[in-house]
Design a protein around this motif. Structure first.
Motif, short mmCIF file in Angstrom:
data_model
loop_
_atom_site.label_atom_id
_atom_site.label_comp_id
_atom_site.label_asym_id
_atom_site.label_seq_id
_atom_site.Cartn_x
_atom_site.Cartn_y
_atom_site.Cartn_z
N HIS A 2 43.75 -8.17 0.78
CA HIS A 2 44.67 -7.23 1.24
C HIS A 2 45.64 -8.05 2.03
N TYR A 3 46.94 -7.46 1.90
CA TYR A 3 47.91 -8.60 2.53
C TYR A 3 48.98 -7.42 3.01
N GLU A 4 49.91 -8.00 3.90
CA GLU A 4 51.08 -7.15 4.67
C GLU A 4 52.12 -8.16 4.81
N ILE A 5 53.02 -7.52 4.15
CA ILE A 5 54.74 -8.41 3.81
C ILE A 5 55.40 -7.41 4.72
N SER A 20 55.70 -0.44 -6.27
CA SER A 20 55.07 0.62 -6.08
C SER A 20 53.38 0.63 -6.24
N GLU A 21 52.99 -0.69 -6.60
CA GLU A 21 51.42 -1.12 -6.15
C GLU A 21 51.26 -1.24 -4.83
N LEU A 22 52.14 -1.08 -3.83
CA LEU A 22 51.98 -1.33 -2.23
C LEU A 22 52.51 -0.06 -1.71
N GLY A 29 62.79 -1.68 13.00
CA GLY A 29 63.78 -2.31 11.95
C GLY A 29 63.32 -3.21 10.75
N GLN A 30 61.73 -2.92 10.67
CA GLN A 30 61.39 -3.59 9.45
C GLN A 30 60.62 -2.63 8.42
N THR A 31 60.38 -3.22 7.33
CA THR A 31 59.71 -2.28 6.38
C THR A 31 58.48 -3.13 6.18
N VAL A 32 57.30 -2.54 6.49
CA VAL A 32 55.94 -3.23 6.04
C VAL A 32 55.36 -2.84 4.77
N LEU A 33 55.06 -3.51 3.89
CA LEU A 33 54.46 -3.33 2.58
C LEU A 33 53.11 -3.73 2.52
N PHE A 34 52.13 -3.07 2.41
CA PHE A 34 50.70 -3.47 2.47
C PHE A 34 49.88 -2.91 1.32
N GLY A 35 48.77 -3.42 1.14
CA GLY A 35 47.94 -3.07 0.15
C GLY A 35 47.18 -4.25 -0.57
N ARG A 36 46.36 -4.07 -1.65
CA ARG A 36 45.63 -4.73 -2.22
C ARG A 36 46.33 -5.77 -3.21
N ILE A 37 45.98 -6.97 -3.26
CA ILE A 37 46.84 -8.02 -3.85
C ILE A 37 45.51 -8.56 -4.95
N VAL A 38 45.69 -8.39 -6.00
CA VAL A 38 44.44 -9.16 -6.78
C VAL A 38 44.26 -10.58 -6.89
N VAL A 57 61.74 -11.78 3.94
CA VAL A 57 60.42 -11.63 4.39
C VAL A 57 60.43 -12.39 5.74
N VAL A 58 59.94 -11.54 6.67
CA VAL A 58 59.83 -11.86 8.35
C VAL A 58 58.49 -12.47 8.40
N GLU A 59 57.38 -11.81 7.90
CA GLU A 59 56.07 -12.25 7.95
C GLU A 59 55.24 -11.89 6.78
N MET A 60 54.42 -12.78 6.48
CA MET A 60 53.15 -12.30 5.63
C MET A 60 51.74 -12.57 5.98
N ARG A 61 50.98 -11.87 5.88
CA ARG A 61 49.66 -12.28 6.26
C ARG A 61 48.79 -11.56 5.70
N GLN A 62 47.46 -12.26 5.35
CA GLN A 62 46.15 -11.37 4.82
C GLN A 62 45.46 -10.74 5.84
N LEU A 63 45.38 -9.75 5.37
CA LEU A 63 44.45 -8.65 6.39
C LEU A 63 42.94 -8.74 6.25
N PRO A 64 42.05 -8.49 7.17
CA PRO A 64 40.70 -8.50 7.00
C PRO A 64 40.24 -7.62 6.20
N GLU A 65 39.01 -7.95 5.45
CA GLU A 65 38.54 -6.94 4.36
C GLU A 65 37.86 -5.79 4.94
#
Length: 65
Positions: A2-5, A20-22, A29-38, A57-65
């Protein structure tokens, strides 16, 4: 995985539909896209899509499962 962009600014519904998959939410002032990345190819594809749409892209990080 799972990631957050986080991208700069508020995405219109049209731009948000390009991901659409996120899910997305607007915060500070930011849009946070998040979801499962295969896999890594999917992740790089999303980043390429951001670039081709002119999104910063301001930040990208992997989220804990």
């Amino acid at each position: 995985m799972h990631y957050e962009i986080r991208v700069e600014g508020h995405l219109s519904e049209t731009l948000a539909n390009a991901f659409s998959e996120l899910e997305h939410v607007v915060m500070s002032g930011q849009t946070v896209l998040f979801g499962r990345i295969v896999d890594e190819a999917h992740l790089y594809g999303l980043l390429a899509r951001c670039q081709s749409l002119g999104l910063r892209v301001v930040e990208m990080r992997q989220l804990p499962e």
